[in-house]
Motif scaffolding. Structure first.
Motif, PDB file in Angstrom:
ATOM      1  N   ILE A 177      -1.161   3.166  -3.958  1.00  0.00           N
ATOM      2  CA  ILE A 177      -1.257   4.908  -4.300  1.00  0.00           C
ATOM      3  C   ILE A 177      -2.670   5.294  -5.062  1.00  0.00           C
ATOM      4  CG2 ILE A 177       0.192   6.884  -5.449  1.00  0.00           C
ATOM      5  CD1 ILE A 177       2.230   4.827  -4.147  1.00  0.00           C
ATOM      6  N   GLY A 178      -2.792   5.258  -6.130  1.00  0.00           N
ATOM      7  CA  GLY A 178      -3.596   5.416  -6.811  1.00  0.00           C
ATOM      8  C   GLY A 178      -5.294   5.843  -6.000  1.00  0.00           C
ATOM      9  N   PRO A 179      -5.911   4.835  -5.857  1.00  0.00           N
ATOM     10  CA  PRO A 179      -6.899   5.005  -4.254  1.00  0.00           C
ATOM     11  C   PRO A 179      -6.943   5.715  -3.527  1.00  0.00           C
ATOM     12  CG  PRO A 179      -6.257   2.498  -4.944  1.00  0.00           C
ATOM     13  CD  PRO A 179      -5.291   3.459  -5.986  1.00  0.00           C
ATOM     14  N   MET A 180      -6.030   5.821  -2.437  1.00  0.00           N
ATOM     15  CA  MET A 180      -5.470   6.032  -1.721  1.00  0.00           C
ATOM     16  C   MET A 180      -5.535   7.436  -1.766  1.00  0.00           C
ATOM     17  SD  MET A 180      -6.703   4.868   0.574  1.00  0.00           S
ATOM     18  CE  MET A 180      -7.284   3.104   1.241  1.00  0.00           C
ATOM     19  N   ILE A 181      -4.775   8.235  -3.288  1.00  0.00           N
ATOM     20  CA  ILE A 181      -4.375   9.988  -3.074  1.00  0.00           C
ATOM     21  C   ILE A 181      -5.360  10.511  -3.631  1.00  0.00           C
ATOM     22  CG2 ILE A 181      -2.132   9.409  -3.487  1.00  0.00           C
ATOM     23  CD1 ILE A 181      -2.293  10.010  -6.185  1.00  0.00           C
ATOM     24  N   GLY A 182      -6.346   9.821  -4.292  1.00  0.00           N
ATOM     25  CA  GLY A 182      -7.813  10.434  -4.650  1.00  0.00           C
ATOM     26  C   GLY A 182      -8.215  11.285  -4.065  1.00  0.00           C
ATOM     27  N   PRO A 183      -8.504  11.187  -2.297  1.00  0.00           N
ATOM     28  CA  PRO A 183      -9.375  12.374  -1.291  1.00  0.00           C
ATOM     29  C   PRO A 183      -8.261  13.360  -1.414  1.00  0.00           C
ATOM     30  CG  PRO A 183      -9.320   9.772  -0.675  1.00  0.00           C
ATOM     31  CD  PRO A 183      -8.356   9.579  -1.275  1.00  0.00           C
ATOM     32  N   ILE A 222      -1.846   4.472   6.108  1.00  0.00           N
ATOM     33  CA  ILE A 222      -1.922   3.772   4.702  1.00  0.00           C
ATOM     34  C   ILE A 222      -0.776   2.400   5.223  1.00  0.00           C
ATOM     35  CG2 ILE A 222       0.246   4.401   4.063  1.00  0.00           C
ATOM     36  CD1 ILE A 222      -2.762   3.450   1.550  1.00  0.00           C
ATOM     37  N   SER A 223       0.274   2.631   5.921  1.00  0.00           N
ATOM     38  CA  SER A 223       1.327   1.784   6.122  1.00  0.00           C
ATOM     39  C   SER A 223       0.206   0.315   6.916  1.00  0.00           C
ATOM     40  CB  SER A 223       2.479   1.275   7.138  1.00  0.00           C
ATOM     41  OG  SER A 223       2.367   2.740   6.676  1.00  0.00           O
ATOM     42  N   VAL A 224      -0.907   0.656   7.919  1.00  0.00           N
ATOM     43  CA  VAL A 224      -1.236  -0.624   8.770  1.00  0.00           C
ATOM     44  C   VAL A 224      -2.174  -1.115   7.405  1.00  0.00           C
ATOM     45  CG1 VAL A 224      -2.691  -0.706  10.809  1.00  0.00           C
ATOM     46  CG2 VAL A 224      -1.403   0.724  10.601  1.00  0.00           C
ATOM     47  N   MET A 225      -3.199  -0.100   6.402  1.00  0.00           N
ATOM     48  CA  MET A 225      -4.202  -0.670   5.777  1.00  0.00           C
ATOM     49  C   MET A 225      -3.574  -1.071   5.065  1.00  0.00           C
ATOM     50  SD  MET A 225      -7.120   2.007   5.663  1.00  0.00           S
ATOM     51  CE  MET A 225      -5.667   3.443   4.901  1.00  0.00           C
ATOM     52  N   ASN A 226      -2.586  -1.232   4.054  1.00  0.00           N
ATOM     53  CA  ASN A 226      -1.695  -2.249   3.072  1.00  0.00           C
ATOM     54  C   ASN A 226      -1.291  -3.674   4.400  1.00  0.00           C
ATOM     55  OD1 ASN A 226      -2.278  -0.277   1.116  1.00  0.00           O
ATOM     56  ND2 ASN A 226      -0.531   1.032   0.784  1.00  0.00           N
TER      57      ASN A 226
END
Length: 488
Positions: free
Chosen positions: A156-162, A393-397
């Protein structure tokens, strides 16, 4: 194909697998499945949440302002080093570099452009590795049954940065000037550095399992609030060793397939993200800079919810597959161990739902392009942003969690490889997408972008098909190496 030819093929694959798990004379790794009771559940969550906050800075920096591209090779250095030296000291060093470089950027004269670029590269060196190191922490403290949930919260941290970066950066720059961005980052990074020094325990198994009297001071928090729980289990130390060269991970075909799946999905995500500002301002003239920045929140919200949801789903899927196998063995004379690599369908447990997700992502991407071109109500593209964030994010995670499962002890290294491949492809897409839009229009551009998502469909099935074979071979090689070292 004759049995002789098959035997030769198997020998070649074994030799290739041996190269991919080449060992070094130090850095002995304990068996990760026997040492995850070092922390209580609450302690694990506190570590994951703090690690997610630290990871927030990477993409937050990248999107908040655009000077130069992050040094995506930096994780290829810091990730493998943290697999051997430890997570705590490397995290502290990276945050210290980030803090000092932000001070320099806040004070640098605008006339010294060369110095600005040097400091920006130095800053990226400190921030770009947070995902790889954080993934290593998650791999250290979790087993396969709970890893999906922990990894979901961490990302959640790295991905909501953008999504949040443009909003905070825009407000700071507008109200206090562009230098305030760097002071904000400096203060936040310094706080994280202090928390690591004071409270964060060392999670790397080969170090944290040592006798506390024999542990160097840099691995001991000043105030040891976390990790005081005594393990009831005896920590069993295996003789499997961790390779130092992260590029050897590319010799694993199953890992390579997962890297491609993650990279293609990430490229689709950035294809939408990178053009939000330009396309929205052109399509919806009533938007201001501030309201355009708020439009990023739809995708960020989708990613935050999707990351949490897929983490929970992955844990449930793993438990269901395990219970199903155990139920089939009840009442039989079979002594199959479901925890053995060759007996458990790990790839299917992690990726079973991903073809459905990838298909939705492709349709969403294509639909988004035509919504923008036809200038439909702004609600439609924002809804598609949310869906894109959730699905991507689901596929990447799912693929990232599986990669950590496949190479125990190399969580940071494999995440660094993942970061390198997907950021390289995403950067290539971002650099040409504006040109493609001008040449053929927004609608057809995103039809082309959606093809990357559909291309990942056969790759997912390929990963499920070939994964167990290569995973079992790596396990046999580790066992052979352990046996040989014990005999010596």
């Amino acid at each position: 194909m004759t049995s002789h030819e098959r035997s030769e093929d198997d020998n070649k694959e074994i030799l290739q697998a041996r190269a991919s798990v080449q060992i070094t004379p130090d850095a002995i790794q304990p068996d990760p499945q026997l040492t995850h009771d070092r922390f209580s559940k609450k302690e694990k969550w506190s570590i994951v949440i703090f690690t997610a906050f630290v990871g927030f800075f990477r993409d937050f920096l990248e999107i908040m302002y655009s000077l130069v591209e992050d040094l995506h090779l930096a994780p290829m250095l810091w990730g493998p080093v943290s697999d051997h030296v430890g997570r705590r000291p490397i995290s502290a060093v990276c945050l210290l570099i980030l803090t000092l470089s932000c001070i320099g950027l806040a004070l640098v004269p605008t006339s010294d452009y060369w110095l600005l670029m040097v400091l920006r590269c130095l800053q990226a060196t400190g921030s770009a590795s947070t995902i790889a190191i954080g993934a290593g922490v998650v791999g250290d403290i979790s087993n396969r049954a709970e890893r999906g949930g922990f990894f979901g919260v961490f990302t959640i941290g790295p991905m909501i940065g953008p999504a949040i970066g443009p909003v905070i950066g825009g407000v700071l720059s507008d109200k206090l000037g562009w230098r305030s961005i760097f002071w904000f980052l400096c203060i936040a990074a310094a706080i994280c550095f202090i928390i690591i020094v004071l409270f964060q325990p060392e999670t790397l198994l080969s170090i944290s399992n040592k006798n506390k009297e024999n542990t160097f001071l840099i691995y001991k928090p000043v105030i040891p609030l976390i990790g005081r729980k005594k393990s009831d289990k005896v920590s069993v130390k295996s003789k499997s060793k961790i390779p130092r060269n992260p590029f050897r991970l590319f010799l694993n075909p199953d890992v390579d397939v997962l890297l491609l799946i993650s990279a293609l999905t990430c490229a689709v995500f950035y294809a939408l993200l990178a053009t939000i500002s330009t396309l929205f301002i052109e399509t919806y003239p009533f938007l201001t800079e501030t309201t355009t920045g708020l439009c990023f929140l739809a995708m960020g919200g989708g990613m935050a919810i999707g990351s949490t949801a897929i983490g929970r789903i992955l844990d449930i899927e793993y438990q269901q597959f395990k219970k199903s196998m155990e139920a089939r063995l009840v009442g039989t004379t079979s002594k199959v161990d479901v925890n053995r690599e060759e007996n458990f369908p790990l790839e299917k447990a992690r990726l079973r739902l991903m073809p459905f997700f990838s298909a939705i992502l492709g349709v969403t991407c294509a639909g988004y392009g035509w919504c923008i071109q036809r200038k439909v109500n702004i609600a439609a593209p924002l809804i598609l942003h949310f869906i894109t964030g959730f699905i991507s994010i689901s596929v990447m995670n799912a693929s990232s969690t599986l990669m950590i499962d496949l190479v125990p002890g190399q969580s940071s290294s494999v995440t660094a490889c993942n970061n390198l491949i997907r950021c390289t492809l995403s950067a290539a897409i971002v650099s040409v997408i504006e040109l493609i839009i001008k040449a053929i229009g927004t609608g057809w551009t995103y039809v082309i972008m959606s093809s990357m998502s559909f291309l990942s469909l056969p790759l997912i099935y390929l990963a499920i098909r070939i994964g167990p074979r290569y995973r079992a071979k790596r396990q046999r090689l580790r066992e052979e190496e352990s046996t040989r070292m014990v005999e010596e």
